[in-house]
Scaffold this active site. Structure first.
Site, short mmCIF file in Angstrom:
data_model
loop_
_atom_site.label_atom_id
_atom_site.label_comp_id
_atom_site.label_asym_id
_atom_site.label_seq_id
_atom_site.Cartn_x
_atom_site.Cartn_y
_atom_site.Cartn_z
N GLU A 121 -2.33 14.88 26.67
CA GLU A 121 -3.48 15.72 26.34
C GLU A 121 -4.63 15.53 27.32
OE1 GLU A 121 -4.44 14.79 22.27
OE2 GLU A 121 -2.72 15.90 21.50
N HIS A 144 -7.45 14.41 18.67
CA HIS A 144 -7.25 12.96 18.68
C HIS A 144 -8.46 12.25 19.27
CE1 HIS A 144 -2.90 14.30 18.75
NE2 HIS A 144 -3.03 13.65 17.62
N GLU A 159 -4.73 4.13 11.71
CA GLU A 159 -5.57 5.04 12.47
C GLU A 159 -7.02 4.62 12.32
OE1 GLU A 159 -4.49 9.40 12.88
OE2 GLU A 159 -3.67 8.92 10.91
N GLY A 167 0.83 -1.21 0.00
CA GLY A 167 0.00 0.00 0.00
C GLY A 167 0.87 1.25 0.00
#
Lengths: 356, 298
Positions: free
Chosen positions: B214, B256, B99, B18
């Site tokens: 975060e 995120h 992801e 890919g």
């Protein structure tokens, strides 16, 4: 992605969990027919995504049709806790012998799903200590449940069956969290979900295009950030500097320039802007030139007169910044361009000076 | 000595044919990291940019038994089977770059890895780098030699871009990195801040650690416990991004997938807890540099 109570309840009902009879309404004129078909007394609930809805007056018990009408017209006129209300759920009032708490969610600490069960439901339950938690093995949820059926049955006779349905719904619907608070236990021992707080897994349910997000805010500095972390750090820096963002916008990965142009156009064309911040960290693989082509195209079309601060680094950074410099020259724009030698915080400070 | 990567690291790329797999192949080779082959189901016998492609991880391992890491670059819907295949073939370290892997699949794979004693980094990780030794994934991109150099500072980050930004701060301070790890930004991750800190505690090359975390899903309590229990004794400087998000409605996701407002804890709460536990907390991200200096000169 959070969904409204009535959508959450529809999802529970699909998996065989009992919910109160209810009708979704959006105007005063629907009240009479709805109350008639439900009979008895009612609970009317504003369909908003608010954590503390009941505390803000978004859930009202009504004994007469005029009570319902009064509540609904107040919500439609003024909203609940600053949030506009467009739809209301009118439900039969369920008499509970007692209320329980049940929830299924992904837990960071155990890195997997947890089933939470409390002997006492209702508001404020999250801070109570009598909630029991049971880890659920994603590979064999049925077996995890078998192991705790005995314990659940001691809390309420019908609880094992409810939990079985809840966990099934959780996995089959790709939920991130399903919380039923409270669960009503009726005199006959049956359980009914009086509320449903459902969040779905964004990875499955929100395949929004190319990894970009936009949210309008009330300030006057347009923002276009690259990278999730950089967007947070820059929004924080703006807050410290006393700059108010007109929006939150972030793209990451390698979006085609058309997508960046669309997002940049949306961000940069908002009326009343005093400046724009276009900032990203040092990209790992985002093509700075290609993404900046999209931004340059938006600038060519909009030719904004407000000052713009750009800070970016990464693959093809030189080409990307050169392209914006040329764009600024041909359009007479006020753009300042910075690379990785200037920190993101300094870029925000520079914006503040220019926007004064 | 180093963490996660050594001179003996040999990487298999799952999804090597890919676009992202090929890009990672180029990036890892450019940083002198060994990638003898890759896997793409149904494409056994092909060649990807000079690397042989196998149809299964088992086939790859029987030809290249030295492989000890898999870097996974497959679409979200294929990630679960790819990761399980690597685990079942006995690969001890699987760095999942995919992801938006569905949460239920991520939970499944993490449970499977735990049972086997294997390590998953990610999902949604960009990779990790041990400067001078090698990199998994594309950390640093083409600017890798500007941003990374061997040195005493461990870098841990919730964000891919901020991994570079933080490492760049380290370089600007005249220091280098012992390792930089992007743990991934998702709700569920296989290797947490605390897991990396434990590795860095035992790593003689690491003298101090800087960490970018975060608001939202809470992996910081593990750090607090680790500090309280004496499991991490080196200087640690932390910044938590997303203080501004307190003004957003609960449930909003910013940046995120794991940065969910109202789930876990706010930036302020996290900073306070870490400060109490003895970590150096930077109010501004850029101040991590000064904290680094104060620790390394101490």
């Amino acid at each position: 992605m959070n969904v409204c109570e009535h959508e959450g309840k529809t999802l529970l009902a699909k998996h065989g969990i009992a919910i109160p009879a209810g009708i979704l309404i959006s105007g005063i004129e629907e009240i009479e027919a709805a109350t008639k078909s439900l009979g008895g007394c009612w609970v009317v609930k504003a369909q908003i995504l608010e954590g503390n809805r009941a505390a803000h007056g978004g859930v009202v018990f009504c004994e007469s049709v005029s009570d319902v009408e009064k509540t609904v017209s107040a919500w439609l006129a003024r909203g609940v806790n600053g949030q506009p209300v467009e739809r209301m759920l009118l439900e039969e009032h369920i008499v509970a012998a007692r209320e329980l708490y049940v929830s299924c969610l992904y837990d960071a600490a155990s890195r997997g799903p947890l089933l939470l069960v409390g002997r006492h439901g209702g508001s404020g339950v999250e801070t109570r200590e009598d909630i029991r938690s049971f880890p659920i093995d994603s590979r064999d949820p049925a077996r995890s449940l078998e192991g705790i059926f005995g314990e659940l049955g001691l809390i309420a006779k019908a609880l094992p069956e409810l939990c079985e349905k809840l966990v099934k719904a959780f996995f089959e619907e790709d939920a991130r969290q399903i919380e039923i608070n409270p669960v009503a236990e009726r005199a006959d021992g049956s359980l009914v979900a009086l509320d449903a707080k459902v969040a779905l897994d964004d990875a499955v349910h929100d395949r929004s295009a190319f990894g970009a997000s936009y949210r309008a805010l009330s300030g006057d500095i347009a923002t276009l950030f690259s990278g999730g972390g950089a967007s947070l750090v820059n929004m924080d820096a703006m807050q410290r500097a006393g700059l108010r963002a007109a929006n939150y916008a972030e793209y990451s990965g390698n979006p085609p320039k058309e997508k960046v142009r669309e997002l940049a156009t949306l961000v940069l064309s908002k009326p009343g802007l005093r400046g724009a911040l276009i900032v990203g960290g040092i990209a790992n693989f985002t093509d700075v030139k290609e993404t900046f082509e999209g931004i340059a195209e938006a600038l060519d079309a909009l030719k904004p007169s407000y000052p713009i601060v750009v800070r970016r680094a990464g693959p093809r950074e030189r080409e990307g910044l050169a392209l914006l410099r040329a764009c600024a020259e041909r359009n007479g724009l006020r753009i300042e361009l910075f690379g990785k030698e200037t920190s993101m915080d300094d870029a925000v400070t520079r914006m503040k000076t220019l926007a004064l | 000595m180093s963490i996660l990567l050594t001179e003996k690291t040999s990487v298999l790329i799952q999804g090597i044919t890919g676009k992202e797999g090929l890009r990672a192949l180029t990036a890892m080779r450019a940083y002198r990291t060994r990638v003898p082959c890759g896997v793409t189901p149904g494409k056994g016998g092909h060649v990807a940019d000079g690397a042989p492609v196998f149809g299964t991880v088992r086939d790859a391992l029987s030809s290249f038994p030295e492989i000890n890491v898999s870097a996974v670059y497959v679409p979200p819907s294929a990630a679960k089977s790819a990761v399980l295949e690597a685990l079942e073939a006995g690969v001890p370290l699987v760095n999942v770059m995919t992801e938006k892997m569905p949460l239920k699949d991520a939970a499944y794979c993490l449970a499977a890895a735990r049972e086997r004693g294997a390590r998953i980094i990610g999902p949604g990780s960009l990779g990790c780098i041990v400067p001078g030794i090698g990199r998994l994934g594309v950390v640093g991109g083409p600017l890798v030699d500007d941003i990374y150099a061997p040195g005493p500072i461990g870098v841990i980050s919730r964000s891919g871009g901020m991994t570079n930004e933080l490492s760049w701060l380290v370089r600007q301070a005249g220091l280098g990195q012992s390792a930089a790890v992007h743990v991934g930004g998702e709700l569920l991750i296989g290797t947490t801040y605390a897991d990396v800190l434990k590795e860095m505690e035992n790593d003689p090359a690491t003298k101090a650690v800087v960490l970018y975390a975060e608001q939202g899903v809470n992996y910081e309590t593990e750090i607090v416990s680790l500090l309280h229990d004496g499991g991490f004794t080196k200087p640690l400087a932390v910044h938590i991004g997303g203080a501004f998000a307190e003004t957003l409605p609960s449930g909003t996701v910013v940046g995120h997938a794991g940065a969910i407002v109202g789930k876990g804890r706010s930036a302020r709460e996290k900073m306070a807890a870490l400060q109490d536990a003895g970590a150096l907390v930077a109010e501004r991200f850029e101040n991590l540099v000064e904290l680094i200096h104060s620790t390394t000169h101490a």
